[in-house]
Write an enzyme that holds these catalytic residues in place. Structure first.
Site, PDB file in Angstrom:
ATOM      1  N   CYS B  30     -13.550  16.963   8.633  1.00 53.02           N
ATOM      2  CA  CYS B  30     -14.734  18.380   9.300  1.00 53.02           C
ATOM      3  C   CYS B  30     -14.774  19.271   9.018  1.00 53.02           C
ATOM      4  O   CYS B  30     -14.218  19.705   7.526  1.00 53.02           O
ATOM      5  CB  CYS B  30     -14.119  18.061  10.866  1.00 53.02           C
ATOM      6  SG  CYS B  30     -12.517  19.124  10.726  1.00 53.02           S
ATOM      7  N   CYS B  33     -11.953  21.539   8.864  1.00 53.57           N
ATOM      8  CA  CYS B  33     -10.900  21.658   7.156  1.00 53.57           C
ATOM      9  C   CYS B  33     -11.710  22.232   6.626  1.00 53.57           C
ATOM     10  O   CYS B  33     -11.010  22.984   5.277  1.00 53.57           O
ATOM     11  CB  CYS B  33     -11.145  19.372   7.147  1.00 53.57           C
ATOM     12  SG  CYS B  33     -10.472  18.799   8.520  1.00 53.57           S
ATOM     13  N   ASP B 438      -0.567 -15.553   4.471  1.00 55.74           N
ATOM     14  CA  ASP B 438       1.068 -15.003   4.354  1.00 55.74           C
ATOM     15  C   ASP B 438       1.892 -14.130   5.181  1.00 55.74           C
ATOM     16  O   ASP B 438       1.089 -13.758   5.697  1.00 55.74           O
ATOM     17  CB  ASP B 438       0.801 -14.767   2.461  1.00 55.74           C
ATOM     18  CG  ASP B 438       2.643 -14.261   2.002  1.00 55.74           C
ATOM     19  OD1 ASP B 438       3.540 -15.319   2.175  1.00 55.74           O
ATOM     20  OD2 ASP B 438       2.588 -12.942   1.386  1.00 55.74           O
ATOM     21  N   ASP B 622      -0.997 -10.911  -0.299  1.00 57.81           N
ATOM     22  CA  ASP B 622      -0.742  -9.890  -1.158  1.00 57.81           C
ATOM     23  C   ASP B 622      -1.142  -9.858  -2.020  1.00 57.81           C
ATOM     24  O   ASP B 622      -0.769  -8.597  -3.324  1.00 57.81           O
ATOM     25  CB  ASP B 622       0.791  -9.019  -0.668  1.00 57.81           C
ATOM     26  CG  ASP B 622       1.940 -10.012  -1.049  1.00 57.81           C
ATOM     27  OD1 ASP B 622       2.044 -10.806  -1.788  1.00 57.81           O
ATOM     28  OD2 ASP B 622       3.179  -9.689  -0.911  1.00 57.81           O
ATOM     29  N   ASP B 626       1.356 -14.473  -4.599  1.00 62.30           N
ATOM     30  CA  ASP B 626       0.345 -15.445  -4.745  1.00 62.30           C
ATOM     31  C   ASP B 626      -0.643 -15.851  -4.710  1.00 62.30           C
ATOM     32  O   ASP B 626      -1.807 -16.671  -4.296  1.00 62.30           O
ATOM     33  CB  ASP B 626      -0.193 -14.891  -2.669  1.00 62.30           C
ATOM     34  CG  ASP B 626       0.403 -14.909  -1.779  1.00 62.30           C
ATOM     35  OD1 ASP B 626       1.549 -16.119  -1.681  1.00 62.30           O
ATOM     36  OD2 ASP B 626       0.817 -13.923  -1.217  1.00 62.30           O
TER      37      ASP B 626
END
Lengths: 51, 730
Positions: B30, B33, B438, B622, B626
């Protein structure tokens, strides 16, 4: 119809001015941060005592 | 040994006595900030520039050379509450920025010229039906030519260059018919103007260019934004190595600054970021990320260490064999290269269409010409009509049909935290009717979490968290994170294999094994209830508490699964984990089909079986062990939190702690595929309508301008609907 002699170059010159303005703003980096620019416009200019 | 942080790798010297550094900053969202950061940094002496870029979430800093250490900026930002890390702009990003600004310049020129030529065309169009004298018409045509010729020559460059490259390689792509159409339109208009004819097509050619350039620019800026955010993500991971700069002097440097032959220090609890071999020290290391073997291995001088290896007990010195290619930044760059390649798969699709398109159109033009000659028209009129056919079939709408949807859809997915890794992922994702998850790291968060935080008094939890900061053990780190601890206690000593201890106001505090804290009884009670958990005990004087630590389900996992099931998509779990853990997860998520203790080979077998049954499987895993299953599935997705993406073969990657992006991606893909089909039909419909007009010789410049811009606008507006996903996907 002689008026065209003035009107047409004038229209082109104005258009060209707009184009130059656009190219200048592009070169000037005004399109680098579109989101931030929007917020900067409404941010308050607080006096900065540290400077 | 106190390490200094060395960021000199990232500092650029601008000459003129100034240094420059770019920082990626987390959490800038914003105006507040922005000004807070800029003021905070400008207040440092000798800083000459501090400017936040809110679009890219970065800060550019310049200061007088040699007067400041860049680490100071990072500390200052941390004080202000922002995590920051130096960022090394990758070359590819600089090139893309350059291209984007060129496209925008071309677009500006084309749009300016189109508007001015249109202004001149309207009097001609209206004059043709009223009483414009031919000299005035010629004057307006010559003025249009004066504007159009340089404008087309300049802003047509992206298309001409691409068409020329394709033709030189003896291929054709969509830019070939586009270039032919534009060049012919302009050339014919000039010839017609010389011959005092009624019609010129300068306006149509320029408008076409402006539309196509707008499409191309949007497509490119989307890609650039993805790259910037992914780059920040990688930079903020702050992958560093502790390098020896003297015999006993160490310095924390970014991975990119580590060279083969350097010696780095690997502390207990740290993951190696480099490949190399141990030169000194004894420890146990966990190679599970690389080999899949979960049992720790002993490491001593000579043992090979790979990027991703977790050091468990003692400090090791490692001689670097190869500077790591496996850094997250390198991985993400590779991923984005894939995405760019993949995008060209779409262009390929369009190219295939153009291979069919160009001959058909050119044959139609030729037939038109011959037809008119046979019908008794003059050669001049026949050629003009044939060229009008070529101009009006210039594949503007077709060229925008797929890329426009692709751009809008990938933009929308990007906002929900999904990055596309392969270009046809949208098509394949849209067909999914079964999702295989998974468990570890996918349905659950990759980090450990304290499950019984509610049972422990707040102040005890906070104190334990601060004490835990002194330990490198993963379980202790989980306690520190869950407690939100930031300030470490001083005077803490670590007893290897036992825990940490220290004193607070004269009372001893300990954190570690239950036996170390005399809390075996409480620990056993917890373990009896939840055999999957790891426990860590805390003792403060005579009060004892035990934390149960385990992997926790993603917060919105249950909602995401329900949404999928409601949408008629079947869900199942394939996990290599033990049965009780998988059963527990499946039950709490309402998933009926689950398999535990599945080996990677069994996972593939199960996916093949589903494929034979005709299911379109989305595998969400992940990406570590896999990888084969991900590759076997119809389409695959991985969380980016997977520490190293080395083996990630996933078609899509999602960010963050939530599972909603997975569901959202299916919704967006379904909508996008539908819109792509609609757009192709719209483009085809336009040709069916406009081509007969052109063949009949009715395609005056007015008709061409209206039909061409109308169809392009229609396709673009339709593509904008991809902004929202299909209904029912969250």
């Amino acid at each position: 119809m002689e008026v065209l002699v003035f009107l047409v170059p004038m229209a082109l010159a104005l258009g060209g001015l707009g184009l130059m303005g656009f190219l200048w703003s592009l070169k000037n980096g005004q399109y680098d941060d579109l989101e931030g620019a929007g917020w900067r416009a409404i941010a308050d200019d607080e006096p900065n005592p540290e400077r | 040994m106190q390490a200094t942080r060395d960021f000199s790798h990232y500092v650029r010297h601008l000459g003129s006595g100034l240094s420059h550094i770019d920082l990626a900053v987390e959490g800038v969202s914003c105006a507040g900030c922005m000004s807070k950061i800029e003021r905070g940094l400008s207040a440092l002496p000798d800083v000459t520039l501090a400017r936040v870029n809110l679009t890219d979430r970065r800060v550019a800093l310049e200061w007088k050379e040699g007067s400041l250490d860049p680490a100071r900026f990072i500390d200052r930002l941390a004080e202000l509450g922002y995590k920051a890390y130096p960022f090394e702009p990758i070359r590819a990003e600089a090139i893309e920025t350059e291209q984007a600004s060129f496209l925008l310049r071309c677009l500006g020129v084309a749009a300016f010229a189109a508007m001015n030529v249109m202004m001149l065309s309207i009097p001609v169009w209206s004059g043709n039906v009223t009483d414009m004298i031919p000299e005035q018409r010629d004057f307006f045509h010559w003025l249009s030519a004066l504007i159009a010729l340089p404008a087309v020559a300049y802003s047509g460059q992206p298309f001409f260059a691409s068409a020329w490259r394709a033709l030189r390689a003896r291929r054709t792509n969509m830019d070939v018919p586009i270039s032919i159409g534009i060049v012919l339109a302009v050339a014919m208009s000039v010839v017609e103007t010389i011959h005092h004819a009624e019609h010129a097509y300068f306006d149509a050619a320029l408008m076409l260019l402006a539309f196509l350039l707008a499409g191309r620019y949007l497509d490119q800026s989307m890609r650039r934004k993805t790259r910037a955010v992914a780059g920040n993500l990688a930079a903020l991971k702050g992958e560093t190595a502790t390098k020896f700069v003297g015999t006993d002097e160490i310095s924390v440097v970014p991975i990119a600054a580590v060279q083969p032959g350097d010696i780095v220090l690997l502390r207990p609890g740290e993951r190696s970021a480099v490949d190399g071999s141990v030169t000194e020290g004894q420890s146990k290391i966990d190679q599970s990320l690389i080999t899949g073997e979960t049992l720790p291995v002993k490491a001593g001088p000579g043992t090979a260490v790979y990027a991703g290896t977790l050091n468990l007990s003692g400090a090791l010195r490692v001689r670097v064999a190869a500077a790591s290619e496996g850094t997250l930044l390198a991985e993400i760059s590779r991923l984005l290269e894939n995405a760019v390649q993949a995008r060209s798969r779409y262009v390929q699709l369009a190219d295939r269409a153009s291979r069919l398109y160009a001959p058909v159109v050119h044959a139609a033009a030729l037939l038109t010409m011959l037809g008119w000659v046979a019908y008794g028209a003059t050669w001049h009129d026949a050629i003009v009509t044939a060229i009008a056919v070529l101009i009006i079939t210039c594949p503007c709408a077709l060229g925008l049909a797929i890329p426009a949807v692709q751009t809008v859809a990938s933009g929308a997915m990007f906002r929900t935290g999904v990055l596309l890794n392969s270009g046809d992922a949208i098509e394949r994702m849209a067909a999914v009717d079964r999702v295989v998850f998974d468990k570890t790291g996918t349905l659950t968060l990759p980090e450990l979490d304290v499950t019984n935080a509610a049972d422990v008094p707040q102040e005890v939890f906070e104190l334990a968290g601060r004490l835990a900061l002194a330990s490198h053990h993963p379980v202790a780190a989980a306690v520190a994170r869950a407690a939100g601890a930031r300030t470490p206690l001083s005077g803490i000593e670590e007893l290897a294999g036992q825990g940490v201890r220290g004193f607070v106001k004269g009372q001893e505090i300990r954190l570690g094994r239950p036996s170390f804290c005399g809390a075996d009884k409480i620990a056993n009670e917890i373990l009896a209830r939840d055999p999957e958990a790891s426990v860590v005990a805390f003792r403060h004087g005579e009060t004892r508490h035990v934390f149960a630590v385990r992997q926790r389900l993603r917060r919105d996992a249950a909602d995401a699964i329900t949404l999928l099931q409601k949408a008629g998509i079947e869900v199942e779990i394939l996990s290599g984990d033990r049965e009780p853990a998988v059963r527990h997860a499946a039950q709490s998520l309402g998933i009926l089909e689950w398999r535990a203790d599945v080996t990677p080979a069994d996972k593939i077998a199960r996916i093949e079986e589903l494929k034979r049954q005709g299911a379109k499987v989305l595998m969400v895993g992940d990406g570590m062990n896999d990888a084969p299953a991900l590759a076997a599935a119809h389409v695959s997705m991985s969380p980016v939190s997977a520490t190293h993406l080395s083996q990630a073969t996933a078609d899509l990657v999602f960010l963050g702690d939530r599972l909603a992006p997975v569901v959202g991606a299916i919704g967006f893909s379904r909508k996008a595929l539908g819109l792509m089909r609609q757009n192709l039909w719209l483009a085809a419909g336009y040709n069916l309508f406009a081509v007969p007009l052109a063949i009949a010789g009715l395609a005056t410049p007015l008709v061409a301008a209206v039909a061409m811009s109308g169809s392009s606008l229609l396709v673009i507006l339709n593509a904008l609907r991809a902004h929202r996903g299909a209904r029912g996907f969250g």
